[in-house]
Design a protein around this motif. Structure first.
Motif, PDB file in Angstrom:
ATOM      1  N   VAL A 289       5.781  -4.055   1.549  1.00 47.48           N
ATOM      2  CA  VAL A 289       4.580  -3.403   2.261  1.00 47.48           C
ATOM      3  C   VAL A 289       3.314  -3.414   1.156  1.00 47.48           C
ATOM      4  CG1 VAL A 289       3.815  -1.304   3.116  1.00 47.48           C
ATOM      5  CG2 VAL A 289       6.123  -1.982   3.701  1.00 47.48           C
ATOM      6  N   ASN A 290       2.091  -3.837   1.695  1.00 45.27           N
ATOM      7  CA  ASN A 290       1.051  -3.801   0.728  1.00 45.27           C
ATOM      8  C   ASN A 290       0.509  -2.216   0.916  1.00 45.27           C
ATOM      9  OD1 ASN A 290      -1.151  -4.107  -0.707  1.00 45.27           O
ATOM     10  ND2 ASN A 290      -1.882  -5.715   0.411  1.00 45.27           N
ATOM     11  N   GLY A 291       0.696  -1.263   0.079  1.00 51.19           N
ATOM     12  CA  GLY A 291       0.372   0.186   0.215  1.00 51.19           C
ATOM     13  C   GLY A 291      -0.843   0.234  -0.467  1.00 51.19           C
ATOM     14  N   PHE A 292      -1.804  -0.353  -1.307  1.00 48.02           N
ATOM     15  CA  PHE A 292      -2.747   0.138  -2.207  1.00 48.02           C
ATOM     16  C   PHE A 292      -3.901  -0.473  -1.839  1.00 48.02           C
ATOM     17  CE2 PHE A 292       0.980   2.078  -4.130  1.00 48.02           C
ATOM     18  CZ  PHE A 292       0.421   3.040  -4.907  1.00 48.02           C
ATOM     19  N   GLN A 293      -3.678  -1.508  -1.123  1.00 46.23           N
ATOM     20  CA  GLN A 293      -5.131  -2.498  -0.640  1.00 46.23           C
ATOM     21  C   GLN A 293      -4.862  -2.948   0.883  1.00 46.23           C
ATOM     22  OE1 GLN A 293      -5.357  -4.307  -5.160  1.00 46.23           O
ATOM     23  NE2 GLN A 293      -5.315  -5.947  -3.326  1.00 46.23           N
ATOM     24  N   THR A 294      -5.734  -3.390   1.222  1.00 45.86           N
ATOM     25  CA  THR A 294      -5.806  -3.800   2.883  1.00 45.86           C
ATOM     26  C   THR A 294      -5.261  -5.241   3.104  1.00 45.86           C
ATOM     27  OG1 THR A 294      -8.002  -5.011   2.682  1.00 45.86           O
ATOM     28  CG2 THR A 294      -7.743  -2.550   3.496  1.00 45.86           C
TER      29      THR A 294
ATOM     30  N   ARG B  67      -4.876  10.452   4.299  1.00 52.64           N
ATOM     31  CA  ARG B  67      -4.909   9.602   5.719  1.00 52.64           C
ATOM     32  C   ARG B  67      -4.568   8.353   5.353  1.00 52.64           C
ATOM     33  NH1 ARG B  67     -11.418  10.342   6.664  1.00 52.64           N
ATOM     34  NH2 ARG B  67     -10.711   8.801   8.088  1.00 52.64           N
ATOM     35  N   VAL B  68      -4.872   7.647   4.112  1.00 56.44           N
ATOM     36  CA  VAL B  68      -4.187   6.346   3.902  1.00 56.44           C
ATOM     37  C   VAL B  68      -2.608   6.298   3.825  1.00 56.44           C
ATOM     38  CG1 VAL B  68      -4.149   4.693   2.151  1.00 56.44           C
ATOM     39  CG2 VAL B  68      -6.348   5.721   2.464  1.00 56.44           C
ATOM     40  N   ALA B  69      -2.019   7.288   3.188  1.00 54.21           N
ATOM     41  CA  ALA B  69      -0.605   7.444   3.302  1.00 54.21           C
ATOM     42  C   ALA B  69      -0.169   7.589   4.944  1.00 54.21           C
ATOM     43  CB  ALA B  69       0.175   8.750   2.527  1.00 54.21           C
ATOM     44  N   GLU B  70      -0.593   8.229   5.707  1.00 50.54           N
ATOM     45  CA  GLU B  70      -0.445   8.239   7.096  1.00 50.54           C
ATOM     46  C   GLU B  70      -0.444   6.593   7.794  1.00 50.54           C
ATOM     47  OE1 GLU B  70       1.104   9.468  10.544  1.00 50.54           O
ATOM     48  OE2 GLU B  70       1.175  10.423   8.928  1.00 50.54           O
ATOM     49  N   ARG B  71      -1.631   5.981   7.274  1.00 51.41           N
ATOM     50  CA  ARG B  71      -1.748   4.694   7.850  1.00 51.41           C
ATOM     51  C   ARG B  71      -0.571   3.786   7.368  1.00 51.41           C
ATOM     52  NH1 ARG B  71      -5.671   1.284   9.649  1.00 51.41           N
ATOM     53  NH2 ARG B  71      -6.018  -0.735   8.620  1.00 51.41           N
ATOM     54  N   VAL B  72      -0.424   3.717   6.212  1.00 47.64           N
ATOM     55  CA  VAL B  72       0.557   2.780   5.500  1.00 47.64           C
ATOM     56  C   VAL B  72       2.038   3.284   5.735  1.00 47.64           C
ATOM     57  CG1 VAL B  72       1.709   2.050   3.437  1.00 47.64           C
ATOM     58  CG2 VAL B  72      -0.728   2.190   3.522  1.00 47.64           C
ATOM     59  N   GLY B  73       1.972   4.894   6.227  1.00 50.64           N
ATOM     60  CA  GLY B  73       3.369   5.294   6.718  1.00 50.64           C
ATOM     61  C   GLY B  73       4.043   4.628   7.938  1.00 50.64           C
ATOM     62  N   HIS B  74       2.990   4.332   8.951  1.00 51.56           N
ATOM     63  CA  HIS B  74       3.363   3.555  10.154  1.00 51.56           C
ATOM     64  C   HIS B  74       4.155   2.231   9.628  1.00 51.56           C
ATOM     65  CE1 HIS B  74       1.200   6.364  12.329  1.00 51.56           C
ATOM     66  NE2 HIS B  74       0.214   6.044  12.215  1.00 51.56           N
ATOM     67  N   VAL B  75       3.719   1.353   8.843  1.00 48.44           N
ATOM     68  CA  VAL B  75       4.642   0.393   8.429  1.00 48.44           C
ATOM     69  C   VAL B  75       5.787   0.610   8.067  1.00 48.44           C
ATOM     70  CG1 VAL B  75       4.440  -1.920   7.232  1.00 48.44           C
ATOM     71  CG2 VAL B  75       2.419  -0.898   7.900  1.00 48.44           C
ATOM     72  N   ILE B  76       5.842   1.563   6.888  1.00 49.54           N
ATOM     73  CA  ILE B  76       7.152   2.234   6.131  1.00 49.54           C
ATOM     74  C   ILE B  76       7.992   2.495   7.501  1.00 49.54           C
ATOM     75  CG2 ILE B  76       8.240   4.140   5.021  1.00 49.54           C
ATOM     76  CD1 ILE B  76       5.620   4.043   3.136  1.00 49.54           C
ATOM     77  N   ASP B  77       7.649   3.206   8.462  1.00 49.71           N
ATOM     78  CA  ASP B  77       8.428   3.949   9.561  1.00 49.71           C
ATOM     79  C   ASP B  77       9.155   2.315  10.433  1.00 49.71           C
ATOM     80  OD1 ASP B  77       8.011   6.252   8.778  1.00 49.71           O
ATOM     81  OD2 ASP B  77       6.507   6.690  10.589  1.00 49.71           O
TER      82      ASP B  77
ATOM     83  N   LEU C 194       0.529  -1.268  -6.967  1.00 51.78           N
ATOM     84  CA  LEU C 194       0.751  -0.002  -7.549  1.00 51.78           C
ATOM     85  C   LEU C 194      -0.407  -0.020  -8.562  1.00 51.78           C
ATOM     86  CD1 LEU C 194       2.009   2.761  -8.241  1.00 51.78           C
ATOM     87  CD2 LEU C 194       3.473   1.454  -9.684  1.00 51.78           C
ATOM     88  N   ASP C 195      -0.670  -1.285  -8.973  1.00 51.19           N
ATOM     89  CA  ASP C 195      -1.580  -1.190 -10.081  1.00 51.19           C
ATOM     90  C   ASP C 195      -3.155  -1.254  -9.848  1.00 51.19           C
ATOM     91  OD1 ASP C 195      -1.408  -3.775  -9.230  1.00 51.19           O
ATOM     92  OD2 ASP C 195      -1.800  -4.712 -11.137  1.00 51.19           O
ATOM     93  N   SER C 196      -3.516  -1.073  -8.575  1.00 50.62           N
ATOM     94  CA  SER C 196      -4.923  -1.342  -7.908  1.00 50.62           C
ATOM     95  C   SER C 196      -5.489  -0.377  -8.833  1.00 50.62           C
ATOM     96  CB  SER C 196      -4.892  -0.939  -6.539  1.00 50.62           C
ATOM     97  OG  SER C 196      -4.315  -2.000  -5.808  1.00 50.62           O
ATOM     98  N   TYR C 197      -5.243   0.679  -9.241  1.00 46.72           N
ATOM     99  CA  TYR C 197      -6.384   1.562  -9.965  1.00 46.72           C
ATOM    100  C   TYR C 197      -6.829   0.567 -11.161  1.00 46.72           C
ATOM    101  CZ  TYR C 197      -2.712   2.340 -13.913  1.00 46.72           C
ATOM    102  OH  TYR C 197      -1.904   2.006 -14.826  1.00 46.72           O
ATOM    103  N   THR C 198      -6.465  -0.127 -12.008  1.00 44.97           N
ATOM    104  CA  THR C 198      -6.755  -0.888 -12.924  1.00 44.97           C
ATOM    105  C   THR C 198      -7.955  -1.716 -12.384  1.00 44.97           C
ATOM    106  OG1 THR C 198      -5.301  -2.805 -12.495  1.00 44.97           O
ATOM    107  CG2 THR C 198      -4.619  -1.100 -14.001  1.00 44.97           C
ATOM    108  N   ARG C 199      -8.160  -2.090 -11.231  1.00 46.04           N
ATOM    109  CA  ARG C 199      -9.213  -3.003 -10.430  1.00 46.04           C
ATOM    110  C   ARG C 199     -10.381  -1.810  -9.948  1.00 46.04           C
ATOM    111  NH1 ARG C 199      -4.370  -5.344  -9.654  1.00 46.04           N
ATOM    112  NH2 ARG C 199      -4.109  -4.558  -7.611  1.00 46.04           N
TER     113      ARG C 199
ATOM    114  N   LEU D 254       3.247  10.556  -1.868  1.00 45.47           N
ATOM    115  CA  LEU D 254       3.470  10.722  -0.554  1.00 45.47           C
ATOM    116  C   LEU D 254       4.112   9.684   0.142  1.00 45.47           C
ATOM    117  CD1 LEU D 254      -0.468  11.650   0.095  1.00 45.47           C
ATOM    118  CD2 LEU D 254       1.470  13.157  -0.064  1.00 45.47           C
ATOM    119  N   LEU D 255       3.856   8.355  -0.447  1.00 47.29           N
ATOM    120  CA  LEU D 255       4.610   7.352   0.282  1.00 47.29           C
ATOM    121  C   LEU D 255       6.159   7.262  -0.262  1.00 47.29           C
ATOM    122  CD1 LEU D 255       2.535   4.272  -0.903  1.00 47.29           C
ATOM    123  CD2 LEU D 255       2.427   5.762   1.153  1.00 47.29           C
ATOM    124  N   VAL D 256       6.679   7.802  -1.610  1.00 42.18           N
ATOM    125  CA  VAL D 256       8.209   8.216  -1.632  1.00 42.18           C
ATOM    126  C   VAL D 256       8.646   9.298  -0.749  1.00 42.18           C
ATOM    127  CG1 VAL D 256       9.623   9.154  -3.290  1.00 42.18           C
ATOM    128  CG2 VAL D 256       7.685   7.629  -3.950  1.00 42.18           C
ATOM    129  N   GLU D 257       7.709  10.149  -0.330  1.00 41.83           N
ATOM    130  CA  GLU D 257       8.485  11.217   0.705  1.00 41.83           C
ATOM    131  C   GLU D 257       8.459  10.655   2.050  1.00 41.83           C
ATOM    132  OE1 GLU D 257       6.871  15.614   2.442  1.00 41.83           O
ATOM    133  OE2 GLU D 257       5.487  14.289   1.293  1.00 41.83           O
TER     134      GLU D 257
END
Length: 342
Positions: A144-149, A194-204, A219-224, A240-243
């Motif tokens: 799952v791509n969780g930090f970028q679109t 809000r983003v975690a809810e969006r990505v959470g649909h894919v996790i589900d 996970l390293d998107s913060y460096t960009r 939130l994603l771990v949860e």
């Protein structure tokens, strides 16, 4: 795409290399993913995928419009394997009661199939596939791509919910290595939720399909992020994603980013999917913190060195599994495909 703690000079060179290589990003659209039903989704075609994995460039999905995988029976560990059982430890702010998830046998043979689904070899116990592919019935890890679109959802999100996209000087912040992807804005608790809810649909959807774990990429998107997203923002969002993964009964795999290993493990992450940790001398960081580390090497010399180390009791790293893949992570039928394990 992995990050390291190497010097700024090396990082600049690595980024320059990434920009020269092709891309691959298959995963379900978080805006539309839902628990699937019916027949297994078709594997993304060559026209829909163009995987890559450069030094510290993740091989990730190329389309998010494919159907989510269909449900299958919950896989069992490979014959003779006794899968570890872990009780996740919720991270800061996580209120969900701990839930038991399973891990693959440490050191089990695995396959990394982001570029297209293949029938696994008989001795393969763990398979990593994109969320748009069906699980195999072994121990299955869902990408799952969780930090970028995803590329095909970028413009749609910019039109529909631009507030979820990180902006700088009025422009969306793009990943220079993947310019058709933009970074999610994780700078406030409200945006992270809000983003975690969006990505959470894919996790589900991964859980409903029968996967056993998720690996959350970038996970390293913060460096960009041009300094806009901090490591603290990243960790708060990761919690939130771990949860969400644990609530769905899935193990959570840290993807690369060795410098945050201690903190991500403390949030309750269960295992690691790493790219080129032998190449970049990072495997020991992961194996010191996690019971299971799945390492994908793209360089023959690094793979051979890792296999030599794993063959000796004096240098063997507990819990480490290593495979060699071509940089396009192509299916076995492709002329350039490389699939080896030790």
């Amino acid at each position: 795409m992995p990050t390291t703690t190497r010097s700024a000079t090396v990082l600049v060179v690595a980024c320059a290399v990434v920009l020269l290589l092709p891309a691959c990003r298959p995963t379900a659209d978080p805006a539309t993913a839902s628990p699937p039903a019916g027949t297994p989704a078709a594997t993304a075609s060559a026209a829909d995928t163009a995987p890559t994995a450069a030094p510290h460039a993740t091989a990730s999905p190329a389309t998010d419009d494919a159907a989510a995988p269909s449900p299958t029976a919950t896989p069992s560990p490979a014959a003779g394997a006794s899968a570890p059982v872990v009780t996740p430890t919720p991270g800061p702010g996580v209120t969900t009661a701990p839930r038991t998830v399973t891990l693959p046998t440490p050191g089990a043979r695995f396959e990394y199939q982001l570029g297209g689904a293949d029938e696994p070899s008989d001795d393969t116990a763990v398979v990593v596939r994109d969320s748009t592919a069906a699980p195999t019935g072994r121990y299955d890890v869902c990408y799952v791509n969780g930090f970028q679109t995803q590329p095909s959802q970028t413009e749609r999100l910019l039109r529909a919910e631009p507030a979820l996209v990180l902006h700088h000087a009025g422009e969306p912040v793009r990943d220079d290595g993947w310019p058709d992807e933009v970074l999610y804005d994780l700078t406030t608790p409200e945006l992270r939720a809000r983003v975690a809810e969006r990505v959470g649909h894919v996790i589900d959807a991964c859980a409903a399909a029968g996967f056993d774990a998720v690996e959350i990429d970038n996970l390293d998107s913060y460096t960009r992020s041009l300094g806009r997203i901090t490591p603290a923002d990243t960790l708060a969002y990761t919690a939130l994603l771990v949860e969400r993964a644990h609530a769905a009964g899935l193990a959570f795999a840290q993807k690369n980013t060795a410098e945050l290993t201690t903190q991500v493990r403390a949030l309750g992450a269960d295992l690691v999917v790493a790219e080129e940790c032998r190449e970049w001398q990072e495997c020991h960081v992961y194996t010191a913190a996690y019971p299971v580390v799945l390492d994908v090497e793209y360089d023959r010399a690094a793979f051979d060195a890792a296999c030599a180390e794993q063959s000796s009791p004096a240098t063997r790293a507990a819990g480490l599994s290593v495979v060699l893949r071509d940089r396009d992570v192509a299916p076995r039928g492709a002329p350039e495909a490389v699939h080896e394990a030790c």
